[in-house]
Design a protein around this motif. Structure first.
Motif, PDB file in Angstrom:
ATOM      1  N   ILE A 120       3.488 -32.702  17.680  1.00  0.00           N
ATOM      2  CA  ILE A 120       4.087 -31.734  16.751  1.00  0.00           C
ATOM      3  C   ILE A 120       5.366 -31.159  17.360  1.00  0.00           C
ATOM      4  N   VAL A 121       6.427 -31.079  16.553  1.00  0.00           N
ATOM      5  CA  VAL A 121       7.695 -30.525  17.037  1.00  0.00           C
ATOM      6  C   VAL A 121       8.044 -29.202  16.366  1.00  0.00           C
ATOM      7  N   VAL A 122       7.468 -28.928  15.189  1.00  0.00           N
ATOM      8  CA  VAL A 122       7.711 -27.657  14.496  1.00  0.00           C
ATOM      9  C   VAL A 122       6.387 -27.103  13.991  1.00  0.00           C
ATOM     10  N   ALA A 123       6.167 -25.819  14.240  1.00  0.00           N
ATOM     11  CA  ALA A 123       4.969 -25.143  13.763  1.00  0.00           C
ATOM     12  C   ALA A 123       5.369 -23.863  13.049  1.00  0.00           C
ATOM     13  N   ALA A 124       4.494 -23.428  12.145  1.00  0.00           N
ATOM     14  CA  ALA A 124       4.803 -22.209  11.399  1.00  0.00           C
ATOM     15  C   ALA A 124       3.514 -21.496  11.016  1.00  0.00           C
ATOM     16  N   ILE A 125       3.651 -20.219  10.740  1.00  0.00           N
ATOM     17  CA  ILE A 125       2.581 -19.453  10.117  1.00  0.00           C
ATOM     18  C   ILE A 125       3.197 -18.696   8.953  1.00  0.00           C
ATOM     19  N   ILE A 126       2.564 -18.792   7.802  1.00  0.00           N
ATOM     20  CA  ILE A 126       3.038 -18.159   6.566  1.00  0.00           C
ATOM     21  C   ILE A 126       2.000 -17.115   6.186  1.00  0.00           C
TER      22      ILE A 126
ATOM     23  N   LYS B 280      -2.897 -26.803   8.706  1.00  0.00           N
ATOM     24  CA  LYS B 280      -2.436 -27.980   7.961  1.00  0.00           C
ATOM     25  C   LYS B 280      -1.501 -28.779   8.855  1.00  0.00           C
ATOM     26  N   VAL B 281      -1.711 -30.073   8.926  1.00  0.00           N
ATOM     27  CA  VAL B 281      -0.955 -30.927   9.843  1.00  0.00           C
ATOM     28  C   VAL B 281      -0.385 -32.126   9.094  1.00  0.00           C
ATOM     29  N   ASP B 282       0.899 -32.389   9.291  1.00  0.00           N
ATOM     30  CA  ASP B 282       1.551 -33.595   8.784  1.00  0.00           C
ATOM     31  C   ASP B 282       2.067 -34.354  10.003  1.00  0.00           C
ATOM     32  N   GLU B 283       1.294 -35.313  10.447  1.00  0.00           N
ATOM     33  CA  GLU B 283       1.645 -36.031  11.669  1.00  0.00           C
ATOM     34  C   GLU B 283       2.912 -36.870  11.500  1.00  0.00           C
ATOM     35  N   ASN B 284       3.154 -37.371  10.303  1.00  0.00           N
ATOM     36  CA  ASN B 284       4.363 -38.174  10.065  1.00  0.00           C
ATOM     37  C   ASN B 284       5.625 -37.315  10.175  1.00  0.00           C
ATOM     38  N   ALA B 285       5.560 -36.127   9.577  1.00  0.00           N
ATOM     39  CA  ALA B 285       6.708 -35.221   9.651  1.00  0.00           C
ATOM     40  C   ALA B 285       6.725 -34.449  10.960  1.00  0.00           C
ATOM     41  N   ARG B 286       5.610 -34.491  11.690  1.00  0.00           N
ATOM     42  CA  ARG B 286       5.450 -33.818  12.985  1.00  0.00           C
ATOM     43  C   ARG B 286       5.512 -32.292  12.852  1.00  0.00           C
ATOM     44  N   ILE B 287       4.860 -31.800  11.778  1.00  0.00           N
ATOM     45  CA  ILE B 287       4.790 -30.356  11.568  1.00  0.00           C
ATOM     46  C   ILE B 287       3.328 -29.934  11.413  1.00  0.00           C
ATOM     47  N   ALA B 288       3.053 -28.696  11.807  1.00  0.00           N
ATOM     48  CA  ALA B 288       1.725 -28.109  11.623  1.00  0.00           C
ATOM     49  C   ALA B 288       1.926 -26.634  11.287  1.00  0.00           C
ATOM     50  N   TYR B 289       1.079 -26.120  10.395  1.00  0.00           N
ATOM     51  CA  TYR B 289       1.287 -24.723   9.990  1.00  0.00           C
ATOM     52  C   TYR B 289       0.003 -24.118   9.437  1.00  0.00           C
ATOM     53  N   PHE B 290      -0.001 -22.788   9.404  1.00  0.00           N
ATOM     54  CA  PHE B 290      -1.097 -22.024   8.816  1.00  0.00           C
ATOM     55  C   PHE B 290      -0.579 -21.255   7.608  1.00  0.00           C
ATOM     56  N   VAL B 291      -1.411 -21.088   6.604  1.00  0.00           N
ATOM     57  CA  VAL B 291      -1.128 -20.195   5.485  1.00  0.00           C
ATOM     58  C   VAL B 291      -2.242 -19.150   5.458  1.00  0.00           C
ATOM     59  N   ILE B 292      -1.877 -17.907   5.705  1.00  0.00           N
ATOM     60  CA  ILE B 292      -2.859 -16.820   5.786  1.00  0.00           C
ATOM     61  C   ILE B 292      -2.706 -15.921   4.562  1.00  0.00           C
ATOM     62  N   GLU B 293      -3.790 -15.779   3.809  1.00  0.00           N
ATOM     63  CA  GLU B 293      -3.769 -15.010   2.566  1.00  0.00           C
ATOM     64  C   GLU B 293      -4.263 -13.582   2.777  1.00  0.00           C
ATOM     65  N   GLU B 294      -3.975 -12.734   1.799  1.00  0.00           N
ATOM     66  CA  GLU B 294      -4.435 -11.343   1.870  1.00  0.00           C
ATOM     67  C   GLU B 294      -5.955 -11.267   1.988  1.00  0.00           C
TER      68      GLU B 294
END
Length: 336
Positions: free
Chosen positions: A265-271, A225-239
């Motif tokens: 992108i300046v911040v990335a995450a994985i949940i 998932k990418v939000d170019e305006n907020a400059r964040i990208a992340y993954f959500v990994i489910e069971e």
């Protein structure tokens, strides 16, 4: 140097020593532990390395791996060894909360404590302190400790490869800002001392299962998932992702870096959804301090540009909380 000499004096006679590191050990945690293990054995001490939980199988090549005791699988034997120890080495963590179920027995033990770590805000009050948050990896600190003790000749091929693995991974293959000229000189010394850097790199990064590669393709195509305006990208990994792709521990390692590699992108995450809690891993570029973000909102911490945390909320609630807070903090950073 003061604590090195004090530790050297303490180890003049054979001691019972336990080396431990944080739960879910990575290459720096395990490499540092086994590198130190081999060194202390050669000094004539009784040494046991105990880890709070299992670790990825791509780390099992490390010399001494069969000697590692998994606390979750050998609780009674591990606790007996900890209670009988003269010295407890705490590597790559600075608060007993990071060793999970081992915390109670470690705090109860009468052993002296040696802290070797590079994370911010240490909570442990050691008898021998080798903490330095300017170090790129705990393996760097172990290298310095061994050299201060006995000189470079005390580092054999096995120790060199364990320490190289820790330095290579914790610097992001020498891409992180923590990669100093000292690190490059140290790595050159490790190569001269026998480290096969091609072998180590291949064993850690190029031993993917077919299922993991298919999962990576799925994650990049469907989960990013990418939000170019907020400059964040992340993954959500489910069971269900773990079940569908038969993922093993370590199969999500490095995924967050793909998100951070996106231009702008300046911040990335994985949940990641677990059985009892949600695990989060954060990465950033530049001035945004994800360790402060993790500490303030997700009971975590780490380094300025690489940290992690946990959430007891549902997966959807955690994602919503992350998005709202990270957008607010990024905006706040821009305003400043």
């Amino acid at each position: 140097m003061k604590d090195t000499q004090a530790l050297k004096d303490f180890l003049q006679t054979p001691k019972k020593i336990i080396i431990t590191t944080h739960a879910n050990p990575d290459a720096d945690a395990l490499g540092s532990s086994l590198g130190l293990h081999h060194f202390l054995i050669r000094l004539g001490h009784e040494v046991n390395t105990i880890v709070p939980s299992s670790y990825p199988d791509f780390l099992e090549w490390m010399p001494g791996n069969p000697l590692v005791i998994n606390y979750e699988k050998s609780k009674e034997a591990a606790e007996k060894l900890i209670l009988e120890a003269d010295l407890l080495f705490c590597l790559d963590f600075s608060g007993f909360g990071r060793i999970k179920e081992m915390r109670e027995i470690a705090e109860k033990a009468s052993a002296k404590i040696a802290l070797v770590d590079h994370h911010l805000n240490p909570e442990i009050k050691p008898d021998f302190n080798f903490w330095n948050d300017h170090s790129a990896a705990t393996a760097e600190l172990i290298y310095d400790l061994i050299v201060d003790f006995s000189g470079k000749e005390a580092i054999d091929k096995g120790i060199a490869e364990c320490l190289y693995a820790g330095i290579m991974t914790d610097t992001g293959s020498f891409k992180h800002p923590s990669t100093t000229s000292k690190i490059h000189r140290m790595v050159a010394e490790l190569i001269d001392l026998g480290a096969d850097v091609n072998k180590v790199s291949r064993l850690i990064y190029d031993t993917n299962s077919l299922q993991r590669l298919r999962f990576l393709g799925h994650a990049l195509a469907e989960k990013l998932k990418v939000d170019e305006n907020a400059r964040i990208a992340y993954f959500v990994i489910e069971e269900d992702d773990f079940k569908d792709f038969r993922l093993k521990q370590g199969d999500t390692e490095g995924l967050v870096n793909y998100a951070l590699s996106i231009k702008g992108i300046v911040v990335a995450a994985i949940i990641i959804q677990g059985e009892n809690e949600i695990k989060l891993s954060f990465r950033s570029i530049g001035d945004f301090a994800v360790n402060k973000f993790a500490e303030e909102y997700f009971n975590g911490g780490g380094h300025k540009n690489a940290s992690g945390g946990i959430s007891k909320l549902t997966l959807k609630e955690t994602e919503k909380k992350f998005i709202e807070l990270i957008e607010k903090d990024i905006l706040k950073t821009r305003i400043k």
